[in-house]
Structures are given as C-alpha cells and as structure tokens.
Design a protein around this motif. Structure first.
Motif, PDB file in Angstrom:
ATOM      1  N   LEU A 114       0.894  -1.083   0.028  1.00  0.00           N
ATOM      2  CA  LEU A 114       0.023  -0.015  -0.083  1.00  0.00           C
ATOM      3  C   LEU A 114       0.888   1.290   0.128  1.00  0.00           C
ATOM      4  CD1 LEU A 114      -2.836   1.339  -0.057  1.00  0.00           C
ATOM      5  CD2 LEU A 114      -2.611   1.286   2.490  1.00  0.00           C
ATOM      6  N   GLY A 115       1.908   1.255   0.788  1.00  0.00           N
ATOM      7  CA  GLY A 115       2.690   2.522   0.805  1.00  0.00           C
ATOM      8  C   GLY A 115       3.235   2.806   1.981  1.00  0.00           C
ATOM      9  N   ASP A 116       3.505   3.916   2.742  1.00  0.00           N
ATOM     10  CA  ASP A 116       4.123   4.370   3.668  1.00  0.00           C
ATOM     11  C   ASP A 116       3.247   4.040   4.964  1.00  0.00           C
ATOM     12  OD1 ASP A 116       5.131   5.965   5.926  1.00  0.00           O
ATOM     13  OD2 ASP A 116       5.763   7.579   4.346  1.00  0.00           O
ATOM     14  N   ALA A 117       3.601   3.496   5.903  1.00  0.00           N
ATOM     15  CA  ALA A 117       2.840   3.136   7.265  1.00  0.00           C
ATOM     16  C   ALA A 117       2.298   4.464   7.875  1.00  0.00           C
ATOM     17  CB  ALA A 117       3.630   2.399   8.120  1.00  0.00           C
ATOM     18  N   ARG A 118       2.954   5.605   7.677  1.00  0.00           N
ATOM     19  CA  ARG A 118       2.412   6.770   8.301  1.00  0.00           C
ATOM     20  C   ARG A 118       1.131   7.138   8.049  1.00  0.00           C
ATOM     21  NH1 ARG A 118       6.865  11.075   6.957  1.00  0.00           N
ATOM     22  NH2 ARG A 118       7.225   9.707   5.499  1.00  0.00           N
ATOM     23  N   LEU A 119       0.421   6.478   6.836  1.00  0.00           N
ATOM     24  CA  LEU A 119      -1.255   6.546   6.443  1.00  0.00           C
ATOM     25  C   LEU A 119      -2.059   5.880   7.779  1.00  0.00           C
ATOM     26  CD1 LEU A 119      -1.083   5.242   2.829  1.00  0.00           C
ATOM     27  CD2 LEU A 119      -1.255   7.504   3.692  1.00  0.00           C
ATOM     28  N   LEU A 120      -1.459   5.236   8.404  1.00  0.00           N
ATOM     29  CA  LEU A 120      -2.148   4.807   9.746  1.00  0.00           C
ATOM     30  C   LEU A 120      -2.590   6.027  10.837  1.00  0.00           C
ATOM     31  CD1 LEU A 120      -0.287   1.335  10.756  1.00  0.00           C
ATOM     32  CD2 LEU A 120      -2.585   1.810   9.442  1.00  0.00           C
ATOM     33  N   LYS A 121      -1.954   7.054  10.580  1.00  0.00           N
ATOM     34  CA  LYS A 121      -2.194   8.330  11.243  1.00  0.00           C
ATOM     35  C   LYS A 121      -2.596   9.212  10.864  1.00  0.00           C
ATOM     36  CE  LYS A 121       1.916   7.010  14.243  1.00  0.00           C
ATOM     37  NZ  LYS A 121       3.155   7.489  14.944  1.00  0.00           N
ATOM     38  N   ARG A 122      -4.054   9.088  10.647  1.00  0.00           N
ATOM     39  CA  ARG A 122      -4.704  10.174   9.942  1.00  0.00           C
ATOM     40  C   ARG A 122      -4.824  11.673  10.865  1.00  0.00           C
ATOM     41  NH1 ARG A 122      -9.487   8.201   6.441  1.00  0.00           N
ATOM     42  NH2 ARG A 122     -10.245  10.381   6.733  1.00  0.00           N
ATOM     43  N   PRO A 123      -5.042  12.912  10.152  1.00  0.00           N
ATOM     44  CA  PRO A 123      -5.159  13.780  10.771  1.00  0.00           C
ATOM     45  C   PRO A 123      -6.683  13.952  11.403  1.00  0.00           C
ATOM     46  CG  PRO A 123      -4.462  14.300   8.527  1.00  0.00           C
ATOM     47  CD  PRO A 123      -4.523  12.823   8.562  1.00  0.00           C
ATOM     48  N   ASN A 124      -6.530  14.768  12.382  1.00  0.00           N
ATOM     49  CA  ASN A 124      -7.866  14.964  12.853  1.00  0.00           C
ATOM     50  C   ASN A 124      -8.809  15.981  12.228  1.00  0.00           C
ATOM     51  OD1 ASN A 124      -9.944  15.845  14.739  1.00  0.00           O
ATOM     52  ND2 ASN A 124      -8.750  16.484  16.559  1.00  0.00           N
ATOM     53  N   PRO A 125      -9.936  15.405  11.666  1.00  0.00           N
ATOM     54  CA  PRO A 125     -10.806  16.379  10.664  1.00  0.00           C
ATOM     55  C   PRO A 125     -11.469  17.408  11.411  1.00  0.00           C
ATOM     56  CG  PRO A 125     -11.724  14.224  11.320  1.00  0.00           C
ATOM     57  CD  PRO A 125     -10.671  14.096  11.991  1.00  0.00           C
ATOM     58  N   ASP A 126     -11.429  17.415  12.787  1.00  0.00           N
ATOM     59  CA  ASP A 126     -11.965  18.560  13.531  1.00  0.00           C
ATOM     60  C   ASP A 126     -11.019  19.482  13.778  1.00  0.00           C
ATOM     61  OD1 ASP A 126     -14.477  17.354  13.658  1.00  0.00           O
ATOM     62  OD2 ASP A 126     -13.842  16.079  15.354  1.00  0.00           O
ATOM     63  N   ALA A 127      -9.705  19.380  13.542  1.00  0.00           N
ATOM     64  CA  ALA A 127      -8.909  20.415  13.811  1.00  0.00           C
ATOM     65  C   ALA A 127      -8.704  21.605  13.257  1.00  0.00           C
ATOM     66  CB  ALA A 127      -7.318  19.720  13.743  1.00  0.00           C
TER      67      ALA A 127
ATOM     68  N   LEU B 285       1.447  -6.832  13.034  1.00  0.00           N
ATOM     69  CA  LEU B 285       0.336  -6.693  12.369  1.00  0.00           C
ATOM     70  C   LEU B 285       0.009  -5.224  12.715  1.00  0.00           C
ATOM     71  CD1 LEU B 285      -1.451  -9.812  14.348  1.00  0.00           C
ATOM     72  CD2 LEU B 285      -0.874  -9.440  12.068  1.00  0.00           C
ATOM     73  N   ALA B 286      -0.565  -4.512  11.800  1.00  0.00           N
ATOM     74  CA  ALA B 286      -0.887  -3.403  12.015  1.00  0.00           C
ATOM     75  C   ALA B 286      -2.188  -2.855  12.922  1.00  0.00           C
ATOM     76  CB  ALA B 286      -1.517  -2.509  10.537  1.00  0.00           C
ATOM     77  N   THR B 287      -2.983  -3.885  13.225  1.00  0.00           N
ATOM     78  CA  THR B 287      -3.993  -3.613  14.180  1.00  0.00           C
ATOM     79  C   THR B 287      -3.365  -3.494  15.820  1.00  0.00           C
ATOM     80  OG1 THR B 287      -4.237  -6.051  14.317  1.00  0.00           O
ATOM     81  CG2 THR B 287      -5.826  -4.655  13.099  1.00  0.00           C
ATOM     82  N   GLU B 288      -2.201  -4.460  15.931  1.00  0.00           N
ATOM     83  CA  GLU B 288      -1.635  -4.265  17.263  1.00  0.00           C
ATOM     84  C   GLU B 288      -0.736  -3.083  17.294  1.00  0.00           C
ATOM     85  OE1 GLU B 288       0.788  -7.754  17.780  1.00  0.00           O
ATOM     86  OE2 GLU B 288      -0.829  -8.916  17.993  1.00  0.00           O
ATOM     87  N   LEU B 289      -0.343  -2.452  16.430  1.00  0.00           N
ATOM     88  CA  LEU B 289       0.339  -1.131  16.243  1.00  0.00           C
ATOM     89  C   LEU B 289      -0.249  -0.038  16.580  1.00  0.00           C
ATOM     90  CD1 LEU B 289       3.264   0.341  15.588  1.00  0.00           C
ATOM     91  CD2 LEU B 289       2.499   0.468  13.115  1.00  0.00           C
ATOM     92  N   VAL B 290      -1.517  -0.052  15.948  1.00  0.00           N
ATOM     93  CA  VAL B 290      -2.587   0.923  16.156  1.00  0.00           C
ATOM     94  C   VAL B 290      -3.123   0.983  17.422  1.00  0.00           C
ATOM     95  CG1 VAL B 290      -4.599   1.903  15.470  1.00  0.00           C
ATOM     96  CG2 VAL B 290      -2.931   1.249  13.873  1.00  0.00           C
ATOM     97  N   LEU B 291      -3.583  -0.299  17.928  1.00  0.00           N
ATOM     98  CA  LEU B 291      -3.901  -0.327  19.552  1.00  0.00           C
ATOM     99  C   LEU B 291      -2.869   0.325  20.388  1.00  0.00           C
ATOM    100  CD1 LEU B 291      -5.933  -3.665  19.191  1.00  0.00           C
ATOM    101  CD2 LEU B 291      -6.910  -1.154  19.228  1.00  0.00           C
ATOM    102  N   ARG B 292      -1.625  -0.157  20.285  1.00  0.00           N
ATOM    103  CA  ARG B 292      -0.383   0.152  21.072  1.00  0.00           C
ATOM    104  C   ARG B 292      -0.353   1.630  21.085  1.00  0.00           C
ATOM    105  NH1 ARG B 292       3.757  -2.928  19.267  1.00  0.00           N
ATOM    106  NH2 ARG B 292       4.587  -1.027  18.104  1.00  0.00           N
TER     107      ARG B 292
END
Length: 93
Positions: free
Chosen positions: A19-32, A83-90
């Motif tokens: 897919l690409g860069d793993a930084r895609l997991l950290k989406r910006p806050n849409p309310d910022a 696993l990406a899910t473990e990374l996000v939860l951590r």
C-alpha cells in the motif's frame, strides 16, 4: 522477497499487496483548525528516502491481515513485521 508474518511465519511477498508508507495509519484530526491543510499533506505529500522505511502490506492471498513491515529500501532486507492492528492499538494506549 520473504516477509516474516507474525502469525504465519515466512511468506512470499507475492501473497501481499503493497500500500505504501505506514504513516497513513496516522490520519489527521478532521476537527482540527488546520484539517484542510493537514489532509492535503496526508494525501499528496510523501517522502522518498533511501534506507529504513515502514510500509503497509496487505496479506491478500492469505489471512487478509495488514502488516507494518520495516524494510531497507536500498537492500530490500526486511528487518521487522508486525500486525498493523496491534501497532494502532498500542499507539492509542
């Protein structure tokens, strides 16, 4: 290239979709306040650095899990996969 799947062991990279860069997991806050600018950067700007890189890989022809793979883009050596899910939860904790 073999990817060390955390649950299934070594798997051929042809089983995966990149897919690409793993930084895609950290989406910006849409309310910022700067959400529009942040999403523009998130969607369109990518670093293309040589060396260690964290990437998203989808195990399409396997258990359909998402992995974050740490790979050296110069040698293609894979140093880690989790696993990406473990990374996000951590990161959320």
């Amino acid at each position: 290239m073999l990817i060390p799947h955390p649950l299934l062991g070594l798997r051929d990279s042809q089983e995966f979709t990149y897919l690409g860069d793993a930084r895609l997991l950290k989406r910006p806050n849409p309310d910022a306040a700067d959400a529009e600018h942040a999403f523009c950067d998130y969607v369109f700007l990518r670093d293309n650095l040589a060396g260690l890189h964290r990437e998203l890989w989808f195990h399409e022809q396997g258990d359909r899990s998402w992995l974050v793979v740490t790979r050296d883009t110069i040698t293609h050596e894979i140093l880690d996969a989790e696993l990406a899910t473990e990374l996000v939860l951590r990161d959320m904790a």
